[in-house]
Design a protein around this motif. Structure first.
Motif, short mmCIF file in Angstrom:
data_model
loop_
_atom_site.label_atom_id
_atom_site.label_comp_id
_atom_site.label_asym_id
_atom_site.label_seq_id
_atom_site.Cartn_x
_atom_site.Cartn_y
_atom_site.Cartn_z
N THR A 192 31.94 55.17 28.70
CA THR A 192 30.51 55.49 28.58
C THR A 192 30.01 55.01 27.22
O THR A 192 30.63 55.32 26.20
N GLY A 193 28.91 54.29 27.21
CA GLY A 193 28.39 53.81 25.93
C GLY A 193 26.87 53.77 25.94
O GLY A 193 26.24 53.58 26.99
N HIS A 194 26.30 53.95 24.77
CA HIS A 194 24.84 53.89 24.66
C HIS A 194 24.45 53.22 23.34
O HIS A 194 25.06 53.48 22.31
N GLY A 244 39.69 51.11 26.37
CA GLY A 244 40.61 52.07 26.99
C GLY A 244 39.85 53.03 27.87
O GLY A 244 38.68 53.34 27.63
N GLU A 245 40.53 53.53 28.93
CA GLU A 245 39.81 54.39 29.86
C GLU A 245 39.29 55.66 29.16
O GLU A 245 39.91 56.15 28.21
N ASN A 246 38.16 56.13 29.63
CA ASN A 246 37.47 57.32 29.10
C ASN A 246 36.96 57.16 27.67
O ASN A 246 36.55 58.15 27.05
N LYS A 278 41.98 54.22 24.64
CA LYS A 278 41.92 55.33 25.60
C LYS A 278 41.45 56.66 24.96
O LYS A 278 41.99 57.08 23.93
N ASP A 279 40.48 57.27 25.60
CA ASP A 279 39.98 58.60 25.21
C ASP A 279 39.40 58.67 23.79
O ASP A 279 39.25 59.76 23.24
N SER A 280 39.12 57.54 23.21
CA SER A 280 38.58 57.59 21.84
C SER A 280 37.06 57.76 21.88
O SER A 280 36.40 57.48 22.89
#
Lengths: 265, 316
Positions: B249-251, B216-218, B187-189
């Motif tokens: 979100t990932g790229h 994890g979320e975010n 989460k949030d990492s």
């Protein structure tokens, strides 16, 4: 200004990628050594294509380009650069990891002069060398910073002919005001400028102009005369409303008014 | 010279690559673990850091604990080197960064004389909550294409933590290299993973699998893979990002330059989303150098080869 012709473009035509039409159609003009020569015209007229053809990025399907009297039509970009032609790109490339110092210094032939030339060029374009020299020419630079670094790189190189492809695009007002000084400095350093622009206020610095329309030369001559023609062709009554050039604006207005009155009579 | 003791050969090999070795000398007060082949030559701890090494048959097990709340400005140095031409080195690092800690681990793997040498690593990194953890690993494999290197890492990044991975293998030859990095982000990492590799001849083969699982979320991630293959070298980059939780979100970004006959570059991005609020993207570019970059440098007088070399050198 010398009366020698530095660059001579003779009847060059460039085909579109689909080979259906000429982007540039039998264009001819001369650029005098030591002058600022502007290529004026609306978007899509073929100005940048012409600049790229002079640099060797595009090759014309017909016609010739002469530089200092020698035919350079078939030379590569590198060979033209070595003879003293360079171009400041409208949308300059960005490079991962390449420092501003290395990018500006790449065109300096005498490697002992690199640091001096890089610092001097950055100062001319109003960028602090101590801040910018170690930065990278990557996405962390703003568009305006990147354009100024592009200008600095051509100044450091000291070519004989600099093609500036819409060098003013993306610049802030403060830099725009200093453009006349930058152009004059480039001239003082012995370079000839081929200025590609569609901004009348920038084009005003030029000694001679060529108006291009739909890939063809409409006229060669003094900037003022060319602008009058441009206004008429574009159906514009007032084209210069920028405070920097109010005087010129009024002048153009007056000419157009007079011509309109004469036509009515 | 006495300071260098058993590590001198390895440290000399690092010096060859213009690396400042002063941080590795016993007189330097920073935390470090230096290995010469399968023998531990230097271990030094500082407050808040536990560093333990145990020699095993073909290598070592290294346990590193960064205690809760420890913030180190200087990096922890790990030097895994082999000066021999042949042999097998196996490293099993187990690294735990407790909550609220902030450290950089700087690992150097130097195999300057490798002819038939294998280095394997199987590492686990556990990063707690609210941490900043930067892992830099730089390899030097000599000039004889004789190294086979296969590191595998599993990384778990806790809530609200930042993890950065920088893996560089751009100097000297490569030999055969297979890298696998699996990062699980909670989460949030935030995950930032960078891999750079340069295959210089037909004996150089690089395969990289860099994977981030946003659990994890975010959680957010970016994988940047940059490589060049020249002189017949081969590079394959496999970038994976999975969005398995809300608002992740990932790229994946892969740039590979190919030059010379016989050189090969491949990129396989694999992205997956299992939640409608995920946003996972990828971008890959393979082949010759970008023409705008090339033209820009050629317009300053460089020929195409010089311009390409300059672009590769700076990209990597």
């Amino acid at each position: 200004m010398s009366s020698d012709v530095l660059l001579s473009v003779k009847d060059i035509s460039i085909l579109s990628e689909d080979r259906q039409c000429n982007i540039v159609d039998t264009i001819s003009f001369d650029v005098m050594e030591g002058s600022i020569h502007s290529i004026i015209g609306p978007n899509g007229a073929g100005k940048s294509t012409l600049g790229y053809a002079i640099m060797g990025v595009y090759h014309p399907c017909s016609g010739k380009i002469f530089f200092k009297g020698k035919d350079i039509t078939d030379l590569s970009i590198t060979e033209r650069a070595k003879r003293g032609i360079t171009l400041a790109w409208q949308t300059p490339a960005r490079f991962d990891g390449l420092s501003v110092y290395d990018y500006i210094g790449v065109g300096v032939k005498d490697k002992n002069l690199i640091e001096q030339r890089v610092r001097e060029a950055l100062e001319i374009v109003n960028l602090d060398p101590d801040i910018y020299i170690k930065r990278k020419v990557d996405a962390n630079l703003s568009g305006g910073e990147r354009k100024r670094i592009e200008l600095a790189s051509v100044i450091a190189m000291r070519p004989k002919l600099v093609i500036l492809d819409e060098a003013e695009a993306g610049m802030d007002l403060i830099v725009l005001e200093s453009f006349m000084d930058i152009f004059n400095k480039i001239k003082e350093l012995g370079m000839t400028i081929l200025l590609i622009t569609h901004r009348e206020d920038i084009g005003m610095v030029s000694d001679n102009s060529t108006l291009i329309w739909d890939g063809k030369v409409l006229a060669n001559g003094h900037f003022r005369d060319i602008m009058v023609l441009y206004c008429q062709k574009a159906g514009l009554k007032k084209i210069c409303n920028r405070t920097l050039f109010n005087q010129f604006d009024e002048c153009i207005d007056k000419i157009i008014e007079e011509e309109t009155r004469e036509n009515k009579i | 010279m006495s300071e260098r003791s058993d590590s001198s050969e390895i440290l000399n090999s690092l010096e060859k690559y213009n690396l400042d070795i002063s941080d590795y000398l016993p007189s330097h007060s920073g935390p470090k673990l230096v290995l010469n082949f399968n023998k531990i030559t230097t271990v030094s701890e500082v407050e808040g850091i536990i560093l333990k090494g145990r020699e095993i048959e073909n290598g070592i097990i290294a346990d590193i604990v960064i205690k809760e709340g420890t913030v180190l400005e200087d990096p922890i140095h790990l030097c895994f080197g082999v000066n021999k031409e042949t042999g097998l080195q196996e490293i099993f690092p187990r690294i735990i960064a407790e909550d609220n800690s902030s450290v950089t681990l700087q690992a150097h793997c130097s195999f300057p004389n490798a002819k038939n040498l294998t280095h394997k690593m199987f590492g686990h990194i556990y990063v707690g909550k609210n941490c900043k953890f930067v892992y830099n690993e730089t390899h030097y494999h000599g000039e004889q294409n004789g190294a086979t290197v296969a590191p595998v890492s599993h990384v778990y990044v806790g809530e609200n933590s930042y993890f950065e991975n920088n893996f560089f293998l751009t100097q000297g030859t490569i030999g055969r290299m297979k890298i696998q990095i699996d990062i699980y982000a909670f989460k949030d990492s935030i995950i930032n993973s960078n891999v750079k590799a340069f295959g210089k001849n037909s004996l150089d083969s690089i395969r990289v699998r860099d994977a981030v699982f946003l659990e994890g979320e975010n959680a957010r991630s970016i994988i940047k893979m940059k490589a060049a293959a020249i002189g017949g070298g081969e590079v394959m980059m496999f970038g994976i990002t999975e969005g398995n939780a809300a608002n992740t979100t990932g790229h994946v970004d892969c740039t590979e330059i190919v030059k010379d006959r016989g050189s090969r570059c491949r990129a396989i991005p694999l992205i997956r989303a299992t939640d409608e609020s995920c946003h996972i993207t990828h971008e890959a570019s393979l082949g010759k150098v970008d023409s705008a970059q090339l033209n820009a440098l050629m317009a300053r007088g460089l020929d195409e080869d010089e311009a390409t070399d300059l672009i590769i050198k700076n990209m990597l």
